[in-house]
Design an enzyme around this catalytic site. Structure first.
Site, short mmCIF file in Angstrom:
data_model
loop_
_atom_site.label_atom_id
_atom_site.label_comp_id
_atom_site.label_asym_id
_atom_site.label_seq_id
_atom_site.Cartn_x
_atom_site.Cartn_y
_atom_site.Cartn_z
N LYS A 187 -1.25 0.24 -4.31
CA LYS A 187 -0.29 1.31 -4.65
C LYS A 187 -0.95 2.69 -4.55
CE LYS A 187 3.59 3.09 -6.30
NZ LYS A 187 3.28 4.38 -6.90
N GLU A 194 1.77 8.45 1.30
CA GLU A 194 2.98 9.21 0.97
C GLU A 194 2.71 10.71 1.01
OE1 GLU A 194 4.69 10.04 -3.31
OE2 GLU A 194 5.19 7.99 -2.71
#
Length: 329
Positions: A187, A194
């Site tokens: 993550k 991102e």
């Protein structure tokens, strides 16, 4: 299944709602009693001790709090309240090395620790959450009904060729990545990527908007509609993505983004990703530059930085914290 949830903020409360909507039973605690009362259908608890007492062994408790001391204190408090065979799930954006440390400590009491990198933001209740999970396989498998209920499912996304024989859970939007720490590590890198994607969109739209500048030769100036460009790129373009969908929403609402200052926060995961790249001697110039661009955004603000703020608000409900400009800026 029954599960306890600690922390009923933007994501914690919606995780509870999605689970209850899928037939699971939730016992909820938050230091703000109003947040507990607002989670209709859940069994409220006024303390960690009461939450544990209202759960049936083997217990599972999902902690959804900001990374750092508050999560550390809560998990080790649970370690004193839970019993052998129980499990703690940390669904926040925790540093993976903290996961490894906590798992070792809880293992001494035979309490399982599962780290769950959770992506979906404020849209998760409706769309589901993409999850990257770390922990012992036996425990993760036991908790599978929880993860399956939270996951988005396969949806209408085309099947990837040559996936025969691989873990079918991945197609439904959740992954058992490996032992404790692996989930949050995946993550963490996800969030670093991102940052890079968001920065590329922000810079591109800044260039598009700047084409109307009076500093350019008159015959080279174009007044371009960035909202329409975002919309057309969503439809068949190679740069289409959910982030572009959110960009189109933000620009349709407010083409000039006047309600955004453009001071863009970073929540830590990209810093950790850059540190991991240094540890591994892996070149990561795009992710590193995207992080530095956020630092620079706190000094003065471009249209692209306003767009970064707008994207963060669309997917995560993140509101700008307007940092004061550096002296002399």
């Amino acid at each position: 299944m029954q599960i306890g949830i600690i922390g009923l903020g933007r994501m914690g409360a919606n995780i509870g709602r999605r689970l209850m909507g899928k037939g699971h039973k939730v016992v909820a605690f938050d230091r703000e009693p109003k947040a507990v009362a607002a989670l209709t259908g859940a069994t409220g608890a006024a303390s960690l001790k009461e939450l544990v007492e209202k759960l049936t062994p083997p217990r599972a408790v999902w902690v959804m709090l900001p990374a750092g001391k508050i999560t550390d204190d809560t998990i080790f408090a649970l370690g004193d309240l839970l019993a052998s065979g129980d499990a703690v799930i940390d669904g926040g954006n925790t540093y993976y090395k903290d996961d490894i440390r906590r798992a070792k400590e809880l293992k001494k009491k035979n309490i399982a620790y599962v780290d769950c990198g959770t992506s979906g933001g404020v849209w998760g209740l409706e769309r589901g959450y993409c999850m990257m999970i770390g922990g012992d396989k036996v425990v993760v498998d036991r908790l599978d009904p929880i993860f399956a209920a939270l996951a988005p499912g396969a949806g209408s996304i085309d099947k990837t060729p040559a996936r025969d024989g691989r873990d079918p859970r991945v197609v439904n939007g959740y992954l058992h990545a490996g032992p404790a720490g692996a989930g949050h590590f995946v993550k963490m890198v996800h969030n670093g990527i991102e940052y890079g994607l968001m920065q590329a969109y922000a810079e591109g739209f800044d260039i598009l908007r700047g084409r109307g500048s009076d500093k350019l030769p008159e015959d080279e100036r174009f007044t371009l509609d960035t909202a329409d460009i975002a919309e057309v790129w969503r439809r068949g373009s190679v740069v289409a993505s959910w982030l572009l969908d959110l960009t189109a929403i933000a620009l349709a609402k407010s083409p000039e983004l006047k309600e955004f200052e453009g001071a863009v926060d970073d929540s830590g995961e990209c810093r950790w990703t850059v540190e991991a790249a240094i540890d591994e001697a892996v070149s990561a110039p795009v992710i590193t530059s995207a992080l530095y661009a956020r630092f620079r955004s706190r000094l003065d603000h471009s249209f692209g930085e306003k767009l970064l703020s707008a994207m963060r608000n669309e997917f995560g409900g993140h509101v700008e914290s307007l940092a004061p400009k550096a002296e002399g800026k």
